[in-house]
Structure formats: C-alpha cells, structure tokens
Design a protein around this motif. Structure first.
Motif, short mmCIF file in Angstrom:
data_model
loop_
_atom_site.label_atom_id
_atom_site.label_comp_id
_atom_site.label_asym_id
_atom_site.label_seq_id
_atom_site.Cartn_x
_atom_site.Cartn_y
_atom_site.Cartn_z
N SER A 171 0.81 -1.23 0.00
CA SER A 171 0.00 0.00 0.00
C SER A 171 0.84 1.27 0.00
CB SER A 171 -0.94 0.01 1.21
OG SER A 171 -0.22 0.25 2.41
N ALA A 172 2.15 1.17 0.28
CA ALA A 172 3.06 2.32 0.30
C ALA A 172 2.68 3.32 1.39
CB ALA A 172 3.11 3.00 -1.07
N THR A 173 2.13 2.81 2.50
CA THR A 173 1.78 3.65 3.64
C THR A 173 2.75 3.39 4.79
OG1 THR A 173 0.21 1.98 4.41
CG2 THR A 173 -0.66 3.76 3.03
N LEU A 174 2.71 4.29 5.79
CA LEU A 174 3.59 4.17 6.95
C LEU A 174 2.77 4.10 8.23
CD1 LEU A 174 6.24 6.98 6.25
CD2 LEU A 174 6.45 4.55 5.74
N TRP A 175 3.26 3.31 9.17
CA TRP A 175 2.71 3.38 10.52
C TRP A 175 3.24 4.64 11.19
CZ3 TRP A 175 1.66 -1.18 14.23
CH2 TRP A 175 0.75 -2.07 13.63
N GLN A 176 2.40 5.24 12.04
CA GLN A 176 2.79 6.41 12.83
C GLN A 176 3.10 5.98 14.26
OE1 GLN A 176 3.04 9.09 10.95
NE2 GLN A 176 2.13 7.98 9.23
N ALA A 177 3.67 6.91 15.02
CA ALA A 177 4.01 6.60 16.41
C ALA A 177 2.79 6.12 17.18
CB ALA A 177 4.63 7.82 17.08
N HIS A 202 14.51 2.53 4.85
CA HIS A 202 15.22 3.72 4.39
C HIS A 202 14.50 4.45 3.27
CE1 HIS A 202 18.49 2.65 6.95
NE2 HIS A 202 18.70 1.51 6.34
N ILE A 203 13.34 3.94 2.86
CA ILE A 203 12.62 4.57 1.74
C ILE A 203 11.31 5.13 2.29
CG2 ILE A 203 11.84 4.29 -0.64
CD1 ILE A 203 13.51 1.78 -0.84
N CYS A 204 11.44 6.23 3.02
CA CYS A 204 10.31 6.92 3.63
C CYS A 204 10.29 8.36 3.15
CB CYS A 204 10.41 6.90 5.15
SG CYS A 204 10.36 5.26 5.88
N PHE A 205 9.12 8.86 2.82
CA PHE A 205 9.02 10.18 2.21
C PHE A 205 8.38 11.23 3.12
CE2 PHE A 205 8.37 7.08 -1.42
CZ PHE A 205 9.71 7.05 -1.75
N THR A 206 7.94 10.85 4.30
CA THR A 206 7.36 11.83 5.22
C THR A 206 8.47 12.54 5.98
OG1 THR A 206 7.17 10.21 7.01
CG2 THR A 206 5.30 10.41 5.49
N HIS A 207 8.13 13.68 6.53
CA HIS A 207 9.11 14.46 7.30
C HIS A 207 9.60 13.68 8.51
CE1 HIS A 207 11.10 17.89 9.17
NE2 HIS A 207 10.41 17.65 10.28
N GLU A 208 8.69 12.91 9.13
CA GLU A 208 9.05 12.17 10.34
C GLU A 208 9.97 10.99 10.04
OE1 GLU A 208 5.39 14.40 10.67
OE2 GLU A 208 5.98 12.78 9.33
N GLY A 209 9.89 10.48 8.83
CA GLY A 209 10.70 9.32 8.47
C GLY A 209 10.18 8.03 9.10
N PRO A 287 15.89 8.29 0.79
CA PRO A 287 14.58 8.93 0.68
C PRO A 287 14.52 9.95 -0.46
CG PRO A 287 15.24 8.79 2.98
CD PRO A 287 16.43 8.37 2.17
N ALA A 288 15.54 10.80 -0.57
CA ALA A 288 15.54 11.80 -1.64
C ALA A 288 15.67 11.14 -3.01
CB ALA A 288 16.68 12.80 -1.42
N PHE A 289 16.49 10.09 -3.09
CA PHE A 289 16.70 9.39 -4.35
C PHE A 289 15.40 8.81 -4.88
CE2 PHE A 289 17.57 5.32 -6.52
CZ PHE A 289 18.40 5.75 -7.55
N TYR A 290 14.66 8.12 -4.02
CA TYR A 290 13.42 7.48 -4.47
C TYR A 290 12.25 8.46 -4.51
CZ TYR A 290 15.14 2.73 -4.94
OH TYR A 290 15.80 1.61 -5.38
N ARG A 291 12.29 9.53 -3.71
CA ARG A 291 11.25 10.54 -3.81
C ARG A 291 11.24 11.16 -5.20
NH1 ARG A 291 12.88 13.71 -0.18
NH2 ARG A 291 11.70 12.88 1.57
N ALA A 292 12.44 11.42 -5.73
CA ALA A 292 12.53 12.00 -7.07
C ALA A 292 11.94 11.06 -8.11
CB ALA A 292 13.98 12.32 -7.40
N LYS A 293 12.17 9.75 -7.96
CA LYS A 293 11.61 8.79 -8.91
C LYS A 293 10.10 8.68 -8.75
CE LYS A 293 15.72 6.05 -9.84
NZ LYS A 293 15.74 6.47 -11.27
N SER A 311 2.00 7.84 -2.06
CA SER A 311 3.04 6.89 -1.69
C SER A 311 3.91 7.53 -0.62
CB SER A 311 3.89 6.52 -2.91
OG SER A 311 5.00 5.72 -2.53
N GLN A 312 3.77 7.05 0.63
CA GLN A 312 4.54 7.58 1.75
C GLN A 312 5.87 6.88 1.93
OE1 GLN A 312 1.54 6.82 4.79
NE2 GLN A 312 1.05 9.02 4.86
N GLY A 313 6.02 5.72 1.33
CA GLY A 313 7.25 4.95 1.48
C GLY A 313 7.24 3.74 0.57
N THR A 314 8.31 2.97 0.56
CA THR A 314 8.60 1.88 -0.38
C THR A 314 8.91 2.46 -1.75
OG1 THR A 314 6.38 1.39 -1.30
CG2 THR A 314 6.93 0.39 0.83
N TYR A 315 9.12 1.60 -2.76
CA TYR A 315 9.29 2.12 -4.12
C TYR A 315 8.15 1.67 -5.02
CZ TYR A 315 12.41 -2.09 -4.42
OH TYR A 315 12.98 -3.35 -4.34
#
Length: 381
Positions: A171-177, A202-209, A287-293, A311-315
């Motif tokens: 789903s390319a989603t992230l769990w939060q705290a 290591h492939i997370c696109f949110t500010h929190e990571g 993160p920056a590398f895959y965010r650009a893609k 897409s918050q994360g994964t590729y």
C-alpha cells in the motif's frame, strides 16, 4: 505413492507469473520489486576484493563480526538506539529467510497469528508450515489504516504473534508513532510477540521518516525486526538481510537459522560491512533518491486515466484503474501487460478474502527512461 502437499493451495507466485508474462510480451516490468539499475560501484569493488583475498569459506552462523558491528553502528546512528552486535543481530539469507525463521521459532501448532491484508505473500505459508492459524484484518484504501477496535476484538488467548509491515508493501503507507502505541496497549497484558517487516526502512518520504517497532521502549522487548540490504543497496540478487531482536528472541531465531541456511555469503557480508562504514550517506540519501523517482513517475501519469494514490514509502505506487476498465485486478494486470506493454501486480493477491477495489501496484525503482516510457504507454489507455 500419493504425495500429499503441505501447501496444496499454493502455486507459482504472482511475481514470477507477471515477470514471465512481461518477458513474453516484451513489456516494461513494473511488477516485481527490483531495480533495473545497478548498485554502488564501491560495493562491487569490495566484493571482488574479499573474494580475491580468500574470504570464501563459511561465515560464522550469526554473521561476520564486521557486518554485525556495522549494522549495530547504523542502528545507533539512525535511531539513537544501542543493540548488541553479538547477541541481538543475526545476518540472514535476505529478509525472507529472517521472516520464515522468526515465524518458525515463535509459532506453535494451534497458535494464532494476526496480520493485516493486503500482506506480503511469504507470511501465510510460513505460518501454515508452523501449524499456526493466520487471522487476517482487512485494510481499506486509500488510507489503509488499522482499525484498532477490530484488532483488539481479533485477539484471543491463542494469539501468539502479530506481523506488521512499515513502510507497507503493497500500500506504500507508513505506521505512525500512535499506531505502535495502540499496538502496545492492545497486547501489553498478553504474551504476544511482534514480527516487524521493515525492509523498506530507508525509503520513507514523510518528514518524520521511519518509526520502527524497536524504537518503541515497550515493544522492543517482544519484537523481531527484519530488514534487507537488497532494498537498501539496489542488490536484490545478493539476498542478504538481517534480524534484530533481544538476546532471548535472537537465540530462538538462530536455532532455526542454523539449520535453514547456517551461514550467509562471506565476501558479500564483508563488502556490505565496508559499504556501511565507508559510505553511510548512501542509505541516508535513499529517501531523496526514491522521492525523485516517485514524483517523476506520478507526474508522467498525471495525464492518464489512472488515479494515483499517495506513496509515503517503499518504491511502489498504487493506481486505481476504475476509469479504464471493469475487469477484476488480476484480469486487468494480464490485459495491461499484453495490450499496454506494462506489467503490474494486482492487489487482491495480497489478500485472502475479497478485495473489491480496482487497484494495481507499480514499481518505480527504475531508470528515468524506463519510467518515462512506462508513463507514456499508460497515458495512451
């Protein structure tokens, strides 16, 4: 002789099927999650170096000291958390072996294991072979958030393990705290362990990571976390991963690991240790590398009739094809490969029950030219 299969319902995985179909139709393969570009030159050079130096015999069962220490140093740098390289780090044959070893070590016949659908396809067979019962909770698009009241209702005295996956494939989603806090509150008073699949950490696109399960002070004592160098260094064919867990859990995992693979490719381990020590900027810049893609591919699809989900994360990107076809997702994935020249993965294969959504998964771990051509083909539909 009558051979009775232990996994009678399983055949060839969808990833193998779609990759073969892509090859047959000369389609762009955005189905199976692997890059079409190579990993770092330094990493390949260090592999050749260690082979030439004669590091070609068995590694220690738990992993070479150099790699285990480098992993511990990375975790300290990334999460500010100390782990013991000797007792809490185990190097495995990719993340898949770590997942299997963890499930086999923890799940007993009759135990229940909770997972969240869509879920990666290796979980269910491992639970079945261990004699456990998989209890699946459905996540719904587009947010794919956990219904924590439904989770608490699904727990029983037989619940032994909860499998979580963040960043989440598919789903390319992230769990939060708060998700980890909710998980802990639900299982705190029961003897339930956690298996945390973190191969895309290591492939997370949110500010929190990325917020891993091991960083939660209470969950850490019950968690086996699994990661993958294949995803981190674009070298999926090397099949080197690792598991992090408290000493007692690591000891149980290692009992399975030592008779499953025993040890992992020695020169590859030493090369990975060198890479982690010499070039930590590689995983820091992922993160920056895959965010650009991600952004390039999403922009390429902007003029299409697909609806692109966040897409918050994964590729991976999920796309809704409702405006294009009324086919179910498996049939549409085959049609897309054969008629549009782009291979995708249908989401229903990650679920046991009905998945009445028109969604397919596309991998953007590809060269820019590949993404541009795939986007152009999909925009013609």
């Amino acid at each position: 002789m009558n051979l009775e299969s232990k996994l009678p319902e399983l055949g060839t995985t969808i990833f193998t099927q779609m990759s073969a179909l892509a090859a047959e139709h000369q389609a762009i393969n955005l189905s199976q999650g692997f890059p079409d570009f190579d990993g770092p030159a330094y990493l390949k050079e260090r592999l050749a170096y260690h082979v030439a130096q004669g590091a070609n015999q068995y590694a220690p069962m738990t992993g070479t000291p150099a790699l285990r220490q480098a992993i511990a140093a990375k975790i300290r740098q990334q999460y500010g958390m100390a782990v013991c390289a000797d007792n809490e780090v185990t190097v495995t044959a990719g993340a898949t072996e770590a997942l299997y070893a963890a499930i086999t070590a923890l799940v007993r016949p009759g135990d229940e294991v909770v997972c969240f659908d869509p879920s990666y396809d290796s979980y269910a067979p491992a639970v079945s072979l261990a004699g456990g019962k998989l209890v699946r909770l459905q996540l719904s698009p587009p947010e794919f958030r956990v219904d924590w009241s439904a989770f608490r209702a699904a727990l029983s005295p037989r619940t032994r393990l909860v499998i979580i996956n963040s960043p989440h494939n598919p789903s390319a989603t992230l769990w939060q705290a708060d998700d980890y806090n909710q998980l802990w509150q639900a299982i705190a008073d029961q003897s339930i362990f956690v298996l945390s699949d973190e191969v895309y950490e290591h492939i997370c696109f949110t500010h929190e990571g990325h917020y891993g399960a091991l960083t939660h002070p209470n969950l850490r004592e019950r968690t086996i976390a699994v990661s993958s160098f294949g995803k981190t260094f674009h070298m999926t064919g090397w099949k080197v991963g690792y598991a992090i867990a408290p000493a007692a859990l690591s000891a149980e995992l290692r009992k399975v690991h030592q008779y499953l693979t025993f040890s992992i490719n020695t020169p590859a381990q030493l090369a990975l240790a060198d890479m982690l020590n010499a070039h930590p900027e590689h995983w820091q810049q992922l993160p920056a590398f895959y965010r650009a893609k991600r952004d390039r591919f999403a922009e390429a699809l902007a003029a299409s009739r697909f609806t692109v989900l966040p897409s918050q994360g994964t590729y991976f990107l999920l796309v809704d094809y409702s405006a294009i076809s009324e086919l179910d997702d498996v049939a549409f994935a085959h049609w897309l490969t054969e008629h549009a020249g782009v291979a995708a993965i249908p989401l229903s294969v990650f679920c046991d029950g009905p998945f009445p959504h028109r969604l397919v998964r596309l991998c953007f771990a590809k060269q820019d030219d590949t993404l541009d051509e795939a986007g152009a083909r999909l925009c013609r539909l």
